[in-house]
Design a protein around this motif. Structure first.
Motif, mmCIF file in Angstrom:
data_model
loop_
_atom_site.group_PDB
_atom_site.id
_atom_site.type_symbol
_atom_site.label_atom_id
_atom_site.label_comp_id
_atom_site.label_asym_id
_atom_site.label_seq_id
_atom_site.Cartn_x
_atom_site.Cartn_y
_atom_site.Cartn_z
ATOM 1 N N PRO A 35 11.722 59.287 -33.401
ATOM 2 C CA PRO A 35 12.280 60.573 -32.967
ATOM 3 C C PRO A 35 11.851 60.970 -31.554
ATOM 4 C CG PRO A 35 11.319 60.748 -35.155
ATOM 5 C CD PRO A 35 10.928 59.405 -34.641
ATOM 6 N N LEU A 36 10.679 60.504 -31.108
ATOM 7 C CA LEU A 36 10.200 60.886 -29.775
ATOM 8 C C LEU A 36 10.672 59.941 -28.671
ATOM 9 C CD1 LEU A 36 6.644 62.202 -30.643
ATOM 10 C CD2 LEU A 36 8.369 63.447 -29.339
ATOM 11 N N LEU A 67 11.827 55.349 -37.488
ATOM 12 C CA LEU A 67 10.384 55.225 -37.734
ATOM 13 C C LEU A 67 9.741 56.611 -37.770
ATOM 14 C CD1 LEU A 67 9.580 52.194 -35.435
ATOM 15 C CD2 LEU A 67 9.960 52.206 -37.888
ATOM 16 N N ARG A 72 -3.032 59.770 -34.426
ATOM 17 C CA ARG A 72 -4.439 59.551 -34.776
ATOM 18 C C ARG A 72 -5.252 60.569 -33.986
ATOM 19 N NH1 ARG A 72 -5.393 54.360 -32.934
ATOM 20 N NH2 ARG A 72 -4.630 53.475 -34.877
ATOM 21 N N GLU A 79 -5.657 60.087 -39.486
ATOM 22 C CA GLU A 79 -4.288 59.690 -39.151
ATOM 23 C C GLU A 79 -3.332 60.440 -40.046
ATOM 24 O OE1 GLU A 79 -3.594 55.473 -39.145
ATOM 25 O OE2 GLU A 79 -5.259 55.111 -37.760
ATOM 26 N N LEU A 87 2.387 67.857 -32.832
ATOM 27 C CA LEU A 87 1.710 66.559 -32.987
ATOM 28 C C LEU A 87 0.208 66.757 -33.234
ATOM 29 C CD1 LEU A 87 3.515 64.725 -30.037
ATOM 30 C CD2 LEU A 87 4.149 64.733 -32.443
ATOM 31 N N LEU A 88 -0.131 67.746 -34.056
ATOM 32 C CA LEU A 88 -1.540 68.092 -34.260
ATOM 33 C C LEU A 88 -2.159 67.296 -35.406
ATOM 34 C CD1 LEU A 88 -1.369 71.990 -33.922
ATOM 35 C CD2 LEU A 88 -1.433 70.250 -32.144
ATOM 36 N N THR A 97 -4.623 64.381 -29.977
ATOM 37 C CA THR A 97 -4.242 63.248 -30.804
ATOM 38 C C THR A 97 -3.544 62.204 -29.948
ATOM 39 O OG1 THR A 97 -2.081 64.172 -31.317
ATOM 40 C CG2 THR A 97 -3.871 64.742 -32.823
ATOM 41 N N LEU A 99 -0.458 59.314 -30.116
ATOM 42 C CA LEU A 99 0.714 58.906 -30.901
ATOM 43 C C LEU A 99 0.601 57.422 -31.233
ATOM 44 C CD1 LEU A 99 3.476 60.345 -31.700
ATOM 45 C CD2 LEU A 99 4.453 58.837 -29.987
ATOM 46 N N ILE A 100 0.660 57.082 -32.520
ATOM 47 C CA ILE A 100 0.574 55.654 -32.863
ATOM 48 C C ILE A 100 1.922 55.099 -33.339
ATOM 49 C CG2 ILE A 100 -1.912 55.538 -33.255
ATOM 50 C CD1 ILE A 100 -1.427 55.906 -36.212
ATOM 51 N N SER A 101 2.865 55.969 -33.618
ATOM 52 C CA SER A 101 4.222 55.514 -33.938
ATOM 53 C C SER A 101 5.151 56.704 -33.771
ATOM 54 C CB SER A 101 4.267 55.006 -35.385
ATOM 55 O OG SER A 101 5.600 54.940 -35.853
ATOM 56 N N ASP A 103 7.700 56.848 -30.968
ATOM 57 C CA ASP A 103 8.458 56.905 -29.714
ATOM 58 C C ASP A 103 9.123 55.562 -29.393
ATOM 59 O OD1 ASP A 103 6.217 55.475 -29.063
ATOM 60 O OD2 ASP A 103 5.669 56.665 -27.302
ATOM 61 N N GLU A 104 9.315 54.732 -30.424
ATOM 62 C CA GLU A 104 9.908 53.414 -30.200
ATOM 63 C C GLU A 104 11.413 53.505 -29.965
ATOM 64 O OE1 GLU A 104 8.268 54.382 -32.820
ATOM 65 O OE2 GLU A 104 6.542 53.084 -33.182
#
Lengths: 114, 275
Positions: A35-36, A67, A72, A79, A87-88, A97, A99-101, A103-104
């Protein structure tokens, strides 16, 4: 409506892979979108027929996997899944934090007919 | 962005690389090719080359983004005046229908390259490349790329710049960062513009805008600026000079600054490109 530009870029990459593999046609194109990424899957799907018209990918199925957004916490290490504009950390509520997933915008795989 | 070193592998797709996770022949008998390439691969490749041009000439490139009418050109005019005699500036203009903005910059005796693309909603790295070659980079310190006024599309396209700066004028809503999270999450600096109007507005709170930016896990500095009465211009100029120094230090170590365009989930890093 930058999704048409994105679609044109996808088609050009798909045709390159198809050519390298001496394919007669493209059966399926699989994408992964977070989504990002700033890309709307429904708009991509709407623009896709225009971008692939007249190519060997003309009849290809476009499959989009959405996705989840995951972060984290850099303070407590927790996580969690998060909302696009929130995104807290769900454990300690801090905004520091990573971002670990989510923005793909990836061309994951292509299925070809030879 | 590259496709061979694994920097596209994320938590969302790492299963594909684990044993048994990789697709080869599908049930329907088609041959499946794993690609794992960014959807904007060609754009990002061109952007990397644009950045190499800037880096070779020690030029810092800044992508200025905002909604239409938030004061990008006015901020640039004030910036040019403040840097006169100290640093050399050029501007790449993404005003797609008129030459008005480019002319305002040229009136300040600064080179301005207009990108003509009709009604496109964003600049891309190929458009930026044509403009880069019209500039004498060896004589410059900073290139500002004034993107198309739009808080959505420009956020996804790396132009080959180093830093994203997003403007938010106080005549817009203080919830804009929550409405356009992709753009505001990726900004290295936020500039609140037209702050001289704050006394007349009871519905824009700087602290709300800041909270909405922090909710995107963005630690960026937030400057309060008025190009009209010069408030905050010296802080903006100080920030620019710090970034020029940081960029030059990184270049001396063989590194560079990379903008945050879809770069967290995809584990991006600077490295040599041999293609």
């Amino acid at each position: 409506m930058h999704e048409l530009s994105v679609c044109q870029s996808i088609i050009s990459q798909v045709l390159e892979v198809a050519k390298q593999n001496k394919a007669k046609s493209v059966f399926k194109i699989s994408l992964q979108i977070g989504p990002l990424s700033g890309v709307e899957a429904s708009l991509l799907e709407a623009a896709f027929p225009i971008a692939c018209a007249g190519t060997i990918a003309e009849n290809a199925k476009l499959e989009t996997e959405l996705l989840p957004i995951k972060v984290r916490c850099q303070i407590c290490g927790n996580e969690n899944e998060a909302k696009i504009n929130h995104l807290l950390c769900s454990a300690c509520n801090s905004w520091q934090t990573e971002l670990i997933s989510g923005d793909e915008m990836l061309l994951r795989s292509i299925e070809l007919d030879k | 962005m590259c496709d061979t070193c694994g920097c596209n592998i994320t938590d969302g797709n790492k299963d594909m690389l684990e044993p048994g996770g990789k697709l080869e022949k599908t049930e329907s008998g088609h041959e499946s090719i794993e690609v794992l390439q960014n959807l904007l691969h060609e754009n990002n490749h061109q952007a990397t080359h644009n950045r190499e041009h800037f880096d070779k000439n020690q030029v810092l490139a800044i992508n200025l983004m905002s909604s239409p009418g938030s004061g990008k050109t006015s901020l640039l005019e004030a910036t040019i005046d403040a840097l006169k005699g100290e640093l050399s500036v050029a501007v790449i203009e993404g005003d797609l229908e008129t030459e008005n903005d480019a002319q305002r910059i040229r009136d300040k005796k600064v080179p301005a390259i207009q990108i003509q693309t009709g009604s496109a909603c964003h600049l891309d790295a190929h458009m930026a490349h044509h403009a880069v070659h019209e500039l004498n980079l060896e004589n410059l310190d900073i290139v500002f790329i004034e993107n198309v006024g739009n808080l959505v599309c420009p956020a996804s396209f790396d132009l080959g710049h180093h830093l994203n700066v997003t403007l938010l004028s106080v005549t817009e809503g203080d919830d804009k960062p929550a409405k356009y999270p992709v753009m505001f999450r990726g900004s290295n600096l936020h500039v609140m513009t037209k702050v001289d109007l704050l006394p007349y507005l009871d519905d824009f709170k700087i602290e709300n805008a800041e909270q909405n930016i922090r909710n995107l896990a963005n630690p960026s500095l937030i400057l309060k600026v008025s190009a009209k009465n010069q408030q905050g211009i010296s802080e903006w100029i100080d920030w620019l000079k710090q970034q020029i120094n940081l960029h030059r230090q990184l270049l001396a170590q063989g590194q560079t600054l990379l903008p945050k365009m879809q770069s967290d989930g995809t584990k991006l890093h600077a490295h040599e490109h041999n293609h």
